[in-house]
Design an enzyme around this catalytic site. Structure first.
Site, PDB file in Angstrom:
ATOM      1  N   ARG A   1      -3.655  11.218  39.357  1.00 33.04           N
ATOM      2  CA  ARG A   1      -3.593  12.413  40.219  1.00 33.04           C
ATOM      3  C   ARG A   1      -2.881  13.590  39.569  1.00 33.04           C
ATOM      4  O   ARG A   1      -2.990  14.708  40.068  1.00 33.04           O
ATOM      5  CB  ARG A   1      -2.964  12.070  41.578  1.00 33.04           C
ATOM      6  CG  ARG A   1      -3.925  11.371  42.491  1.00 33.04           C
ATOM      7  CD  ARG A   1      -3.490  11.347  43.949  1.00 33.04           C
ATOM      8  NE  ARG A   1      -4.422  10.533  44.699  1.00 33.04           N
ATOM      9  CZ  ARG A   1      -4.093   9.702  45.685  1.00 33.04           C
ATOM     10  NH1 ARG A   1      -2.826   9.599  46.062  1.00 33.04           N
ATOM     11  NH2 ARG A   1      -5.026   9.000  46.299  1.00 33.04           N
TER      12      ARG A   1
ATOM     13  N   ASP B   1       1.845  10.683  48.679  1.00 30.53           N
ATOM     14  CA  ASP B   1       0.416  10.981  48.821  1.00 30.53           C
ATOM     15  C   ASP B   1       0.159  12.463  49.123  1.00 30.53           C
ATOM     16  O   ASP B   1      -0.988  12.909  49.121  1.00 30.53           O
ATOM     17  CB  ASP B   1      -0.202  10.093  49.915  1.00 30.53           C
ATOM     18  CG  ASP B   1      -0.172   8.620  49.499  1.00 30.53           C
ATOM     19  OD1 ASP B   1      -0.196   8.339  48.287  1.00 30.53           O
ATOM     20  OD2 ASP B   1      -0.113   7.747  50.387  1.00 30.53           O
TER      21      ASP B   1
ATOM     22  N   SER C   1       8.244   1.544  45.602  1.00 32.65           N
ATOM     23  CA  SER C   1       6.876   1.266  46.034  1.00 32.65           C
ATOM     24  C   SER C   1       6.908   0.440  47.302  1.00 32.65           C
ATOM     25  O   SER C   1       7.410  -0.686  47.321  1.00 32.65           O
ATOM     26  CB  SER C   1       6.117   0.504  44.945  1.00 32.65           C
ATOM     27  OG  SER C   1       4.959  -0.081  45.506  1.00 32.65           O
TER      28      SER C   1
ATOM     29  N   LYS D   1      -2.548   6.215  40.796  1.00 33.98           N
ATOM     30  CA  LYS D   1      -3.175   6.173  42.123  1.00 33.98           C
ATOM     31  C   LYS D   1      -4.681   5.983  41.955  1.00 33.98           C
ATOM     32  O   LYS D   1      -5.141   5.592  40.897  1.00 33.98           O
ATOM     33  CB  LYS D   1      -2.838   7.448  42.894  1.00 33.98           C
ATOM     34  CG  LYS D   1      -1.353   7.575  43.218  1.00 33.98           C
ATOM     35  CD  LYS D   1      -0.914   6.488  44.166  1.00 33.98           C
ATOM     36  CE  LYS D   1       0.583   6.471  44.377  1.00 33.98           C
ATOM     37  NZ  LYS D   1       1.023   5.293  45.125  1.00 33.98           N
TER      38      LYS D   1
ATOM     39  N   SER E   1      -1.843   2.999  56.312  1.00 36.36           N
ATOM     40  CA  SER E   1      -0.826   2.007  55.929  1.00 36.36           C
ATOM     41  C   SER E   1      -0.516   1.062  57.091  1.00 36.36           C
ATOM     42  O   SER E   1      -0.375  -0.146  56.906  1.00 36.36           O
ATOM     43  CB  SER E   1       0.480   2.704  55.548  1.00 36.36           C
ATOM     44  OG  SER E   1       0.334   3.405  54.358  1.00 36.36           O
TER      45      SER E   1
HETATM   46  C1  S3P Z   1       1.270   2.719  50.480  1.00 39.62           C
HETATM   47  C2  S3P Z   1       2.261   2.975  49.589  1.00 39.62           C
HETATM   48  C3  S3P Z   1       2.162   4.003  48.542  1.00 39.62           C
HETATM   49  C4  S3P Z   1       1.074   5.005  48.868  1.00 39.62           C
HETATM   50  C5  S3P Z   1      -0.205   4.354  49.297  1.00 39.62           C
HETATM   51  C6  S3P Z   1       0.025   3.502  50.534  1.00 39.62           C
HETATM   52  C7  S3P Z   1       1.466   1.642  51.464  1.00 39.62           C
HETATM   53  O1  S3P Z   1       1.868   3.373  47.317  1.00 39.62           O
HETATM   54  O2  S3P Z   1       0.811   5.843  47.763  1.00 39.62           O
HETATM   55  O3  S3P Z   1      -1.191   5.340  49.600  1.00 39.62           O
HETATM   56  O4  S3P Z   1       0.707   1.557  52.446  1.00 39.62           O
HETATM   57  O5  S3P Z   1       2.378   0.843  51.279  1.00 39.62           O
HETATM   58  P1  S3P Z   1       3.027   2.740  46.378  1.00 39.62           P
HETATM   59  O6  S3P Z   1       3.606   1.554  47.072  1.00 39.62           O
HETATM   60  O7  S3P Z   1       2.305   2.346  45.114  1.00 39.62           O
HETATM   61  O8  S3P Z   1       4.009   3.835  46.165  1.00 39.62           O
END
Ligand code: S3P
Length: 451
Positions: free
Chosen positions: A369, A338, A178, A365, A31
């Site tokens: 999942r 995750d 999110s 996802k 991220s």
């Molecule tokens: C992420 C946010 C999450 C996560 C993804 C990475 C990010 O998703 O599941 O692996 O880097 O902002 P969501 O924003 O859909 O919850």
């Protein structure tokens, strides 16, 4: 004795029962790497990133920023699965029109349009692989539209066409927590007229906020909302990427359930919105400790904490524990989104029932999942049932083993591997190469801590 052993591709990769020992530095955070490249591209000067994750997803982001005109210079690789990269950005309003291939990277697909949408005169198409074409983008298209953006999709799915337009700030209540949607709107807010405020139903990872604040943006959190003010340009700086907690979590959970393990994970990112798994496992009976002398013998010890900026990191020492079942609800979900497949695996080894609810997002996802975890662990002998918004696991204290299909999902591939280490008979993971998305060195690292 054991490790990952490659056989022919159709038969997948086998993981035999084995304890974990020694030390490991997990690969750099995915991220944070995505965001470092994107924010670097938005700056005008150079951004130097130490420990940029070398993976399929994060390479897609480097190609994406190059496609819009940023200059990316790759330096030396490090032994942790990262490399040094310098991104010479194009400035807040300088992205050139382009067709962007996001590959399998949902984070890139959902965050980058926020920046592009506010640049009048430009047009960008974002598309990716077969799995990305099933990831919803209406969650960003709808609020961006409310800011005055012009976004076209195929019934809420990619490909996505962004035509740059003047934006106005928005006050937006997110229906689901999110970090991707939040980050997208905050970037759009940099180019909008007036302030942009995003309200989250529960706090999600704040890597974007930290990076924007470091780049001189006026950004503030007030309870469940984040507000950003428009800027003329961002100030570029340096980013040090910590180890990815979500990658470390596979090893952490393995060491909790495989008897005879004792493992130390070093330089793991401990951003408080990412470590929800630690509070879930403490409810499952894990005694957490810190650097104090009297806490050193606890099951999971978090020590050597440091904060080189913009993100904190620490070492985690882990030993096996007798787990008990726990309830995981909607308030736990964003901080452990995750890691929830791993909670299902821990549930198999716990006494009593483990129930995850409020996690319907898992169906959206890289794979569904909920279905993938339930089908996959059932095939290995688990007693687990799917619910519309999660799953319920009846702990039996063990797992037989068998074959699990990664379904093109990196986290399912790694879940299968960890299940193999903890199983009675071993696990074969078909489609194991999905790990390339976030953790290309996974099998090598696993071999290093199991032999
Ligand atoms: C992420 C946010 C999450 C996560 C993804 C990475 C990010 O998703 O599941 O692996 O880097 O902002 P969501 O924003 O859909 O919850």
């Amino acid at each position: 004795m054991t490790s990952a052993r490659s056989s022919d591709e159709a038969r997948g990769v086998r993981f035999e029962p084995a304890p974990l020992g020694g030390e490991l530095r997990p690969p750099p955070d995915k991220s944070i790497s995505h965001r470092a490249a994107l924010v670097g591209a938005i700056c005008k000067g150079p951004t130097r990133v130490s420990g940029y994750l070398d993976s399929a997803d994060t390479r897609a982001t480097l190609r994406a920023v190059e496609a819009v005109g940023a200059v990316v210079s790759q330096g030396d690789s490090d032994p942790n699965g990262g490399f040094f990269v310098e991104v010479q950005g194009v400035g807040l309003r300088g992205a050139s029109p382009a067709a962007i291939d996001v590959g399998n990277a949902g984070t890139l697909l959902r965050i980058m349009p926020g920046w592009l949408a506010g640049q009048p005169g430009g047009e960008w198409e974002l598309d990716g692989d077969e799995s990305i074409r099933r990831r919803p983008v209406d969650r960003i298209a709808e609020p961006l539209g409310g800011m005055g953006a012009s976004i076209e999709s195929r019934d809420g799915l990619p490909p996505l066409v962004v035509r740059g337009s003047p934006l106005r700030g928005i006050d937006y209540e997110m229906p689901v927590a999110s970090a991707q949607v939040k980050s997208c709107l905050l970037l759009a807010g940099l180019l909008a007229e007036g302030e942009t405020t995003v309200h989250e139903p529960a706090p999600s990872r704040d890597h974007t906020e930290r990076m924007l604040a470091a780049a001189g943006v006026a950004i503030r959190r007030d309870g469940d909302s984040v507000t950003v003010e428009p800027v003329a340009e961002l100030e570029s700086g340096d980013v040090t990427v910590p180890g990815d907690f979500s990658s470390a979590a596979f090893f952490l959970c393995a060491a909790l359930i495989v008897p005879g393990s004792e493992l130390t994970l070093r330089e793991v990112g401990i951003n408080r919105h990412r470590i929800g798994l630690l509070s879930i496992i403490s409810r499952m009976g894990v005694e957490m400790g810190g650097a104090h002398e009297h806490e050193r013998e606890r099951d999971v010890v978090v020590h050597e904490i440091r904060d080189p900026g913009p993100e904190p990191m620490a070492s985690l020492r882990v030993r096996p524990v007798r787990l008990r079942g726990a309830e995981v609800g909607a308030e736990d979900v964003p901080g452990a989104i995750d890691e929830l497949p791993l909670v299902a695996l821990l549930g198999c080894f716990a006494e009593g029932e483990t129930v995850v609810s409020g996690a319907a997002e898992l169906r959206r996802k890289e794979s569904d999942r909920i279905e993938a975890v339930v089908d996959g662990l059932t095939a290995l002998g688990a007693r687990i049932e799917a619910r519309p918004d999660g799953f319920a696991v009846e702990g039996t204290g063990e797992l037989r083993g068998g074959t699990i299909d990664a379904r093109g999902d990196h986290r399912m591939a790694m879940l299968g591997a960890v299940a193999g280490l903890a199983s009675r008979e071993g696990v074969e993971v078909t489609g194991f190469d999905a790990v390339e998305v976030s953790y290309p060195g996974f099998a090598r690292d696993l071999t290093a801590v199991t032999t």
